[in-house]
Design an enzyme around this catalytic site. Sequence first.
Site, PDB file in Angstrom:
ATOM      1  N   ASP A   1       0.846  -1.214   0.000  1.00 24.04           N
ATOM      2  CA  ASP A   1       0.000   0.000   0.000  1.00 24.04           C
ATOM      3  C   ASP A   1       0.876   1.257   0.000  1.00 24.04           C
ATOM      4  O   ASP A   1       0.569   2.246  -0.655  1.00 24.04           O
ATOM      5  CB  ASP A   1      -0.887   0.056   1.258  1.00 24.04           C
ATOM      6  CG  ASP A   1      -2.049  -0.924   1.208  1.00 24.04           C
ATOM      7  OD1 ASP A   1      -2.316  -1.484   0.124  1.00 24.04           O
ATOM      8  OD2 ASP A   1      -2.691  -1.130   2.259  1.00 24.04           O
TER       9      ASP A   1
ATOM     10  N   LYS B   1      10.475  17.200 -40.049  1.00 21.52           N
ATOM     11  CA  LYS B   1       9.569  17.791 -41.050  1.00 21.52           C
ATOM     12  C   LYS B   1       8.955  16.698 -41.929  1.00 21.52           C
ATOM     13  O   LYS B   1       9.603  15.701 -42.247  1.00 21.52           O
ATOM     14  CB  LYS B   1      10.348  18.762 -41.928  1.00 21.52           C
ATOM     15  CG  LYS B   1      10.747  20.051 -41.211  1.00 21.52           C
ATOM     16  CD  LYS B   1      11.090  21.146 -42.221  1.00 21.52           C
ATOM     17  CE  LYS B   1      11.292  22.498 -41.569  1.00 21.52           C
ATOM     18  NZ  LYS B   1      12.386  22.536 -40.604  1.00 21.52           N
TER      19      LYS B   1
ATOM     20  N   GLU C   1       5.070  -5.052  -8.441  1.00 19.87           N
ATOM     21  CA  GLU C   1       4.319  -4.529  -7.276  1.00 19.87           C
ATOM     22  C   GLU C   1       2.813  -4.769  -7.418  1.00 19.87           C
ATOM     23  O   GLU C   1       1.992  -3.954  -6.981  1.00 19.87           O
ATOM     24  CB  GLU C   1       4.630  -3.043  -7.057  1.00 19.87           C
ATOM     25  CG  GLU C   1       6.084  -2.872  -6.703  1.00 19.87           C
ATOM     26  CD  GLU C   1       6.342  -1.965  -5.534  1.00 19.87           C
ATOM     27  OE1 GLU C   1       5.432  -1.713  -4.734  1.00 19.87           O
ATOM     28  OE2 GLU C   1       7.487  -1.530  -5.413  1.00 19.87           O
TER      29      GLU C   1
ATOM     30  N   GLN D   1      -4.044  -6.111 -13.049  1.00 18.42           N
ATOM     31  CA  GLN D   1      -5.263  -6.889 -12.797  1.00 18.42           C
ATOM     32  C   GLN D   1      -5.477  -7.010 -11.284  1.00 18.42           C
ATOM     33  O   GLN D   1      -6.600  -6.869 -10.791  1.00 18.42           O
ATOM     34  CB  GLN D   1      -5.148  -8.282 -13.449  1.00 18.42           C
ATOM     35  CG  GLN D   1      -5.287  -8.279 -14.968  1.00 18.42           C
ATOM     36  CD  GLN D   1      -4.130  -7.581 -15.696  1.00 18.42           C
ATOM     37  OE1 GLN D   1      -2.988  -7.618 -15.263  1.00 18.42           O
ATOM     38  NE2 GLN D   1      -4.441  -6.938 -16.810  1.00 18.42           N
TER      39      GLN D   1
HETATM   40  N1  CAA Z   1      -3.688  -3.957   4.690  1.00 24.02           N
HETATM   41  C1  CAA Z   1      -3.932  -4.663   5.813  1.00 24.02           C
HETATM   42  N2  CAA Z   1      -4.562  -5.853   5.799  1.00 24.02           N
HETATM   43  C2  CAA Z   1      -4.961  -6.345   4.606  1.00 24.02           C
HETATM   44  C3  CAA Z   1      -4.721  -5.650   3.396  1.00 24.02           C
HETATM   45  C4  CAA Z   1      -4.067  -4.400   3.471  1.00 24.02           C
HETATM   46  N3  CAA Z   1      -3.806  -3.682   2.385  1.00 24.02           N
HETATM   47  N4  CAA Z   1      -5.205  -6.382   2.379  1.00 24.02           N
HETATM   48  C5  CAA Z   1      -5.741  -7.473   2.907  1.00 24.02           C
HETATM   49  N5  CAA Z   1      -5.597  -7.456   4.250  1.00 24.02           N
HETATM   50  C6  CAA Z   1      -6.109  -8.442   5.224  1.00 24.02           C
HETATM   51  C7  CAA Z   1      -7.587  -8.693   4.983  1.00 24.02           C
HETATM   52  O1  CAA Z   1      -8.373  -7.783   5.711  1.00 24.02           O
HETATM   53  C8  CAA Z   1      -7.755 -10.119   5.496  1.00 24.02           C
HETATM   54  O2  CAA Z   1      -7.774 -10.067   6.897  1.00 24.02           O
HETATM   55  P1  CAA Z   1      -8.615 -11.144   7.817  1.00 24.02           P
HETATM   56  O3  CAA Z   1      -7.686 -12.255   8.075  1.00 24.02           O
HETATM   57  O4  CAA Z   1      -8.934 -10.382   9.047  1.00 24.02           O
HETATM   58  O5  CAA Z   1      -9.817 -11.547   7.020  1.00 24.02           O
HETATM   59  C9  CAA Z   1      -6.425 -10.760   5.104  1.00 24.02           C
HETATM   60  O6  CAA Z   1      -5.471  -9.704   4.974  1.00 24.02           O
HETATM   61  C10 CAA Z   1      -6.509 -11.540   3.807  1.00 24.02           C
HETATM   62  O7  CAA Z   1      -6.896 -10.650   2.781  1.00 24.02           O
HETATM   63  P2  CAA Z   1      -7.535 -11.137   1.403  1.00 24.02           P
HETATM   64  O8  CAA Z   1      -8.641 -12.123   1.695  1.00 24.02           O
HETATM   65  O9  CAA Z   1      -7.887  -9.925   0.618  1.00 24.02           O
HETATM   66  O10 CAA Z   1      -6.313 -11.923   0.736  1.00 24.02           O
HETATM   67  P3  CAA Z   1      -6.167 -12.650  -0.664  1.00 24.02           P
HETATM   68  O11 CAA Z   1      -5.424 -13.892  -0.470  1.00 24.02           O
HETATM   69  O12 CAA Z   1      -7.487 -12.703  -1.364  1.00 24.02           O
HETATM   70  O13 CAA Z   1      -5.129 -11.694  -1.477  1.00 24.02           O
HETATM   71  C11 CAA Z   1      -4.369  -9.834  -2.830  1.00 24.02           C
HETATM   72  C12 CAA Z   1      -5.240 -10.364  -1.651  1.00 24.02           C
HETATM   73  C13 CAA Z   1      -4.747  -8.365  -2.916  1.00 24.02           C
HETATM   74  C14 CAA Z   1      -4.663 -10.512  -4.130  1.00 24.02           C
HETATM   75  C15 CAA Z   1      -2.859  -9.969  -2.450  1.00 24.02           C
HETATM   76  O14 CAA Z   1      -2.460 -11.316  -2.484  1.00 24.02           O
HETATM   77  C16 CAA Z   1      -1.949  -9.133  -3.362  1.00 24.02           C
HETATM   78  O15 CAA Z   1      -1.764  -7.939  -3.141  1.00 24.02           O
HETATM   79  N6  CAA Z   1      -1.316  -9.767  -4.382  1.00 24.02           N
HETATM   80  C17 CAA Z   1      -0.346  -9.049  -5.234  1.00 24.02           C
HETATM   81  C18 CAA Z   1       1.048  -9.255  -4.730  1.00 24.02           C
HETATM   82  C19 CAA Z   1       2.016  -8.229  -5.206  1.00 24.02           C
HETATM   83  O16 CAA Z   1       1.709  -7.043  -5.333  1.00 24.02           O
HETATM   84  N7  CAA Z   1       3.260  -8.644  -5.451  1.00 24.02           N
HETATM   85  C20 CAA Z   1       4.309  -7.739  -5.821  1.00 24.02           C
HETATM   86  C21 CAA Z   1       5.637  -8.286  -5.411  1.00 24.02           C
HETATM   87  S1  CAA Z   1       6.805  -7.065  -5.025  1.00 24.02           S
HETATM   88  C22 CAA Z   1       7.448  -6.481  -6.446  1.00 24.02           C
HETATM   89  O17 CAA Z   1       6.954  -6.722  -7.517  1.00 24.02           O
HETATM   90  C23 CAA Z   1       8.557  -5.548  -6.244  1.00 24.02           C
HETATM   91  C24 CAA Z   1       9.515  -5.351  -7.330  1.00 24.02           C
HETATM   92  O18 CAA Z   1       9.959  -6.212  -8.029  1.00 24.02           O
HETATM   93  C25 CAA Z   1      10.018  -3.990  -7.537  1.00 24.02           C
END
Ligand code: CAA
Length: 379
Positions: free
Chosen positions: A239, A268, A362, A366
């Site tokens: 986030d 041009k 990141e 999608q």
């Molecule tokens: N902040 C705090 N808590 C959060 C949250 C957030 N932003 N998002 C979810 N949660 C909590 C939920 O409230 C839930 O809590 P409970 O246990 O109380 O229910 C729990 O976490 C599980 O949440 P979800 O059910 O939403 O989880 P999910 O398995 O369905 O996945 C997702 C959610 C958004 C798909 C997540 O897996 C995601 O963000 N995936 C993408 C990963 C990503 O961005 N990877 C990038 C790698 S880094 C990179 O790329 C860097 C680089 O090279 C430069």
Amino acid sequence: MDFQLSDEQLALRDTARRFAEEEIKPVAAGFDQSGEFPRGLIEKAWHLGLMNLLVPEEYGGAGLGVMDACFIWEELAWGCGGVATSTMVNDLGLLPVLVGGSEGQKREWLGSLTRDFTLIAFCLSEPEAGSDVAGMQLSVEKDGDSYILNGTKCWITNGGEADCYTLFGSMDRASRHKGICSFVLQSDLPGITKGKKEDKLGQRASDTRVLHFDNVRVPASQRLGEEGEGFRIAMQTLDFSRPGIAAMATGIAQRALDESTAYAKDRKAFGNPIGDYQAIQFLLADMAKDIEAARLLTFQSGWMIDQGANASKYSSIAKCFATDACMKITTDAVQVHGGNGYTKEYPVEKLMRDAKLMQIYEGTNQIQRVVIARQLLNQ
Ligand code: CAA
């Protein structure tokens, strides 16, 4: 609402702009072609205070908010997306310590990043768990006062260059997100091996690796937060860092517009500069309006984080909008340049290649849409 930047913000932006113009831009094409990691350049950025921007002053950092850091990331990416990623990833890597670390851990690990030139990488993705973070396989087993790590991480930016890592693993895969733990560790511990550097389409100056962990022992004192808190730490980190990706995308897009405007005045066709024709003017105008919108969304998401608001939806909106816009703008920049744009004689083909990664890392765009839609529907 005040859109006027303070003198301090203008000074920050100017320092980054000068570094991008004078130090990054002249060498960007060379690093793109060789795929060499620009360590010397990154170290210069560190000395100028253009890294570890989010580290609070009490740990030796610049203590910037996310919004102010975005001014810097945008400018660095104007110079080169790969170099900007290599610097910005230190803030991504250190965020889990900032978000989940104890006072002692912050003092030790954040302090070391600002005392000496040190790189830190964020190890989250795995071969079978990129978008599905909760499905990670790297296993974490408690053994007395330590944890033993076994598994593989992939797509790790600065993975081969970093001195330390923040890393996520699972103590119990069946519990999905509830089983995930987070650690901070040195990169030279016994059992860690670095895979080959990925030969990427764009952002070729940045170092992207597979990392293997074979019975790596990490003291319990290096666990961030409680057992099972790793997923929350990872999500909060993302986030906070996604506005940075939006800022870098805005920088790449701005460079594409700058190159296209200059070319449209110079080149041009049919006896006139091509900028005299609406066909080109409309492309430039669309670029400009999307860049302004991307920049505003970026600053808004950074500002919300700085206010302590839940910015998850806004970080995803900014990341998704700015990086999709960046892809379109850089593709149109190639179009403005015609055949020339498709050659390495001109910088726009590199901008287009660099832009593609912004829509993937990141969190793919999608996944950003999943985050946005869930928040809309759960309200
Ligand atoms: N902040 C705090 N808590 C959060 C949250 C957030 N932003 N998002 C979810 N949660 C909590 C939920 O409230 C839930 O809590 P409970 O246990 O109380 O229910 C729990 O976490 C599980 O949440 P979800 O059910 O939403 O989880 P999910 O398995 O369905 O996945 C997702 C959610 C958004 C798909 C997540 O897996 C995601 O963000 N995936 C993408 C990963 C990503 O961005 N990877 C990038 C790698 S880094 C990179 O790329 C860097 C680089 O090279 C430069």
